[in-house]
Design an enzyme around this catalytic site. Structure first.
Site, mmCIF file in Angstrom:
data_model
loop_
_atom_site.group_PDB
_atom_site.id
_atom_site.type_symbol
_atom_site.label_atom_id
_atom_site.label_comp_id
_atom_site.label_asym_id
_atom_site.label_seq_id
_atom_site.Cartn_x
_atom_site.Cartn_y
_atom_site.Cartn_z
ATOM 1 N N GLU A 209 0.832 -1.198 0.000
ATOM 2 C CA GLU A 209 0.000 0.000 0.000
ATOM 3 C C GLU A 209 0.866 1.248 0.000
ATOM 4 O O GLU A 209 2.010 1.223 0.459
ATOM 5 C CB GLU A 209 -0.887 0.030 1.257
ATOM 6 C CG GLU A 209 -1.727 -1.207 1.475
ATOM 7 C CD GLU A 209 -2.316 -1.267 2.879
ATOM 8 O OE1 GLU A 209 -3.203 -2.103 3.098
ATOM 9 O OE2 GLU A 209 -1.882 -0.484 3.748
ATOM 10 N N LYS A 211 2.466 4.492 1.326
ATOM 11 C CA LYS A 211 2.764 5.075 2.636
ATOM 12 C C LYS A 211 2.570 6.580 2.520
ATOM 13 O O LYS A 211 3.363 7.277 1.882
ATOM 14 C CB LYS A 211 4.185 4.756 3.104
ATOM 15 C CG LYS A 211 4.427 5.221 4.537
ATOM 16 C CD LYS A 211 5.817 4.939 5.022
ATOM 17 C CE LYS A 211 5.930 5.245 6.511
ATOM 18 N NZ LYS A 211 5.412 6.575 6.872
ATOM 19 N N ARG A 216 -1.872 10.089 11.365
ATOM 20 C CA ARG A 216 -2.583 8.857 11.714
ATOM 21 C C ARG A 216 -3.888 9.205 12.415
ATOM 22 O O ARG A 216 -3.937 10.072 13.308
ATOM 23 C CB ARG A 216 -1.701 8.022 12.637
ATOM 24 C CG ARG A 216 -2.201 6.603 12.935
ATOM 25 C CD ARG A 216 -1.835 5.661 11.833
ATOM 26 N NE ARG A 216 -2.191 4.279 12.162
ATOM 27 C CZ ARG A 216 -1.307 3.376 12.591
ATOM 28 N NH1 ARG A 216 -0.039 3.705 12.752
ATOM 29 N NH2 ARG A 216 -1.692 2.128 12.833
ATOM 30 N N ARG A 231 -2.890 9.360 16.742
ATOM 31 C CA ARG A 231 -2.082 8.192 17.103
ATOM 32 C C ARG A 231 -1.760 8.170 18.591
ATOM 33 O O ARG A 231 -1.463 7.115 19.160
ATOM 34 C CB ARG A 231 -0.799 8.156 16.290
ATOM 35 C CG ARG A 231 0.145 9.300 16.530
ATOM 36 C CD ARG A 231 1.431 9.144 15.723
ATOM 37 N NE ARG A 231 2.169 7.976 16.155
ATOM 38 C CZ ARG A 231 2.786 7.134 15.331
ATOM 39 N NH1 ARG A 231 2.727 7.325 14.030
ATOM 40 N NH2 ARG A 231 3.458 6.107 15.809
ATOM 41 N N GLU A 260 -5.070 7.190 7.728
ATOM 42 C CA GLU A 260 -4.357 8.461 7.728
ATOM 43 C C GLU A 260 -5.259 9.508 7.095
ATOM 44 O O GLU A 260 -6.152 9.192 6.308
ATOM 45 C CB GLU A 260 -3.057 8.367 6.913
ATOM 46 C CG GLU A 260 -2.058 7.380 7.442
ATOM 47 C CD GLU A 260 -0.729 8.033 7.818
ATOM 48 O OE1 GLU A 260 -0.522 9.204 7.478
ATOM 49 O OE2 GLU A 260 0.091 7.342 8.453
ATOM 50 N N PHE A 298 -6.765 2.091 6.020
ATOM 51 C CA PHE A 298 -6.026 0.892 5.643
ATOM 52 C C PHE A 298 -6.312 -0.305 6.536
ATOM 53 O O PHE A 298 -5.740 -1.376 6.328
ATOM 54 C CB PHE A 298 -4.524 1.153 5.592
ATOM 55 C CG PHE A 298 -3.939 1.832 6.810
ATOM 56 C CD1 PHE A 298 -3.829 1.168 8.013
ATOM 57 C CD2 PHE A 298 -3.496 3.135 6.728
ATOM 58 C CE1 PHE A 298 -3.287 1.782 9.119
ATOM 59 C CE2 PHE A 298 -2.938 3.766 7.825
ATOM 60 C CZ PHE A 298 -2.833 3.086 9.029
ATOM 61 N N ARG A 367 5.204 -2.755 17.737
ATOM 62 C CA ARG A 367 6.017 -2.499 16.552
ATOM 63 C C ARG A 367 6.779 -3.792 16.253
ATOM 64 O O ARG A 367 7.853 -4.041 16.764
ATOM 65 C CB ARG A 367 6.992 -1.348 16.804
ATOM 66 C CG ARG A 367 7.702 -0.872 15.543
ATOM 67 C CD ARG A 367 8.785 0.125 15.848
ATOM 68 N NE ARG A 367 8.320 1.349 16.440
ATOM 69 C CZ ARG A 367 7.860 2.396 15.749
ATOM 70 N NH1 ARG A 367 7.786 2.335 14.441
ATOM 71 N NH2 ARG A 367 7.467 3.486 16.375
ATOM 72 N N LYS A 373 7.846 -0.801 6.509
ATOM 73 C CA LYS A 373 7.768 0.415 5.705
ATOM 74 C C LYS A 373 9.012 0.524 4.826
ATOM 75 O O LYS A 373 10.131 0.296 5.274
ATOM 76 C CB LYS A 373 7.614 1.652 6.595
ATOM 77 C CG LYS A 373 8.607 1.767 7.728
ATOM 78 C CD LYS A 373 8.214 2.913 8.666
ATOM 79 C CE LYS A 373 9.130 2.969 9.885
ATOM 80 N NZ LYS A 373 8.711 4.008 10.847
#
Length: 509
Positions: A209, A211, A216, A231, A260, A298, A367, A373
């Site tokens: 997708e 970025k 966010r 976020r 986003e 997303f 994470r 990314k």
């Protein structure tokens, strides 16, 4: 429980480098904490009062004159109650009343307790990295799996609540946490990949997708009630009416969407990030009309009564396409030519691509390596530790920034470099005014600041160096922008910096 016990534990954390030793200090304290003071103790030790941000600055605190108490007598409950009253004091005459409340509280604190309260109220203790250590400590104290504590924390967004559940009801109480529409949960995060080929090879079946260079958002809807969060879980519903109107029109009764938002130019290209962020602090009608935000979703975490957190991404993407339609972020599932998607994203003015494991669940607040990314240049989110006064044309401005990476074991940020490159005249003026508001000390050349500001840095790479405590140094670092949407807890770790060393394939961020 005495506040003194919490202060002593906090000092013990600072004195220890070992993560296990930090966990042991916290677990011992939690084991002896009364049930009605446990949440406050956890909140204090992770750097945020149970009331959230109180709105008290260092300058206000330093102007309050009161002799410290000679011996400790404050309890955690008394401090929590006083801070609750402080947070609730608003309106006419509130400034005077808040000063009285603070003076009364500080007069009952010892010098060590006062220093702790100063740092708690001004955000200096809010490192965020200690949250991971605290999760392990709660698990040890309650004899429950750390993953169960972590999941309850991510779903509730409140570590004190998860700690109370663990200590009072064990694993069963932790497993009772569910997605609650209208209550934000901590977002899933991504790690950097060295290249597009490396990312697709690592994950196998993937979605690729765009970025986006936006902000966010997490959107919650139940019937006509729509809430929008950042976020950091801050609610911005009142500032983004075009987003709430759009989500209210989606074909569903209830939904939780991750995505986003960004402002676009007339030709559909992204506007500067700062322009998007400016919308999160203004409700002026003329600004709303002039700078509309476009959402790109997303992920779908809940739809019409069904929680989707544990469903694989391929199922969540199917739900997302059904509910969000044209507002799904551009990309493809199992694309034949991932490089074409990356090229198209860059051509459209975006940052790169996200490569996501189609079989992965949504790991809220983590994470890991399920989302990678890919960007054409290296960037890091680092903590501003100070700035040096400039010379020549920059005389009178705070210029050369001292940069630190987050310590994953809960210590203070670790310095990894300096830079004055990339600073526009506007940024120079802004940081010269802003950094002294976070000042901890200064000398003839430098203003040192408490960890509070995150800045995005572009760099050519990292090299081994004995100059800085982390053993690494940034190569050709340049300031891209400050990140008001991120807290110190969101900054990249020293491990992420070291992962950029030549020949290091760990890539963890």
């Amino acid at each position: 429980m005495r506040l003194h016990d919490v202060v002593t534990a906090s000092a013990g954390l600072t004195a220890r480098r070992s993560r296990k030793a930090k966990v042991d200090v916290l677990a011992e304290l939690l084991t002896g904490a009364p049930a009605d003071e446990l949440a406050a103790a956890v909140a204090f030790l992770t750097g945020t009062p149970t009331q959230g941000r109180i709105g008290v600055g260092w300058r206000t605190l330093s102007q309050l004159r009161a002799a410290p108490a000679e011996s400790p007598r404050l309890t955690v409950g008394e401090v929590d109650s006083a801070l609750g009253e402080l947070a609730a004091t608003t309106g006419s005459g509130s400034a005077r009343r808040r000063s009285e409340l603070l003076r009364s509280l500080l007069s009952r604190a010892t010098a060590e307790e006062r220093d702790f309260l100063f740092r708690l109220l001004t955000g200096e203790l809010r490192q965020g990295a200690l949250e991971g250590v605290m999760v392990e400590a709660v698990a040890a104290a309650a004899d429950v799996p750390a993953d169960a504590v972590r999941r309850a924390f991510m779903l509730s967004g409140r570590l004190p609540a998860a700690a109370h559940a663990a200590m009072s009801g064990g694993t069963a109480a932790l497993e009772a946490f569910r997605i609650e529409v209208g209550r934000p949960l901590r977002p899933m995060l991504a790690s950097p990949a060295e290249s597009l080929a490396a990312a697709t090879a690592e994950l196998g079946a993937v979605a690729v997708e765009y970025k986006l260079d936006g902000a966010r958002i997490q959107v919650h809807r139940r019937d006509d009630d729509v809430r929008v969060y950042t976020r950091t879980l801050r609610e911005i519903t009142a500032y983004v009416t075009e987003l709430t109107d759009l989500v209210r029109g989606l074909p569903c009764r209830s939904v939780v969407l991750d995505g986003e938002t960004l402002a676009l130019t007339d030709d559909g290209r992204p506007r500067p990030f700062q322009e998007t962020m400016s919308r999160f602090g203004s409700t002026r009608a003329e600004q709303v009309r002039a700078l509309l935000l476009r959402p790109y979703f997303f992920d779908c975490l809940h739809l019409d009564g069904t929680d989707l957190l544990d469903a694989p991404l391929r199922e969540r993407r199917e739900a997302l396409r059904g509910v969000a339609g044209d507002h799904v972020v551009p990309g493809e599932q199992e694309p034949g030519d991932p490089a074409a998607i990356l090229a198209a994203s860059l051509e459209a003015g975006h940052e790169g691509v996200m490569v996501k494991d189609l079989d992965s669940p949504y790991a809220a607040g983590r994470r890991g390596r399920a989302w990678l990314k890919v960007k054409p240049v290296h960037t890091l989110d680092l903590v501003v530790l100070g700035a040096e006064w400039g010379h020549g044309r920059r005389r009178g401005y705070l210029s050369n920034l001292h940069l630190g990476a987050r310590d994953p074991d809960g210590g203070p940020p670790i310095m990894v470099g300096k830079t004055f490159k990339g600073l526009t005249d506007e940024l120079l003026a802004w940081q010269t005014a802003e950094l002294p508001r976070h000042e901890s000390r200064r000398d003839d050349w430098t203003v040192y600041v408490r960890p509070a500001l995150v800045v995005e840095i572009e760099l050519d790479g990292v090299q081994i160096s004995t100059r800085y405590p982390g053993g690494v140094a940034l190569r050709f670092a340049r300031v891209l922008r400050y990140r008001p949407d991120k807290e110190v807890a969101d900054a990249d770790t020293i491990d992420a910096v070291r992962a950029l060393l030549p020949g290091n394939d760990s890539g963890e961020a």
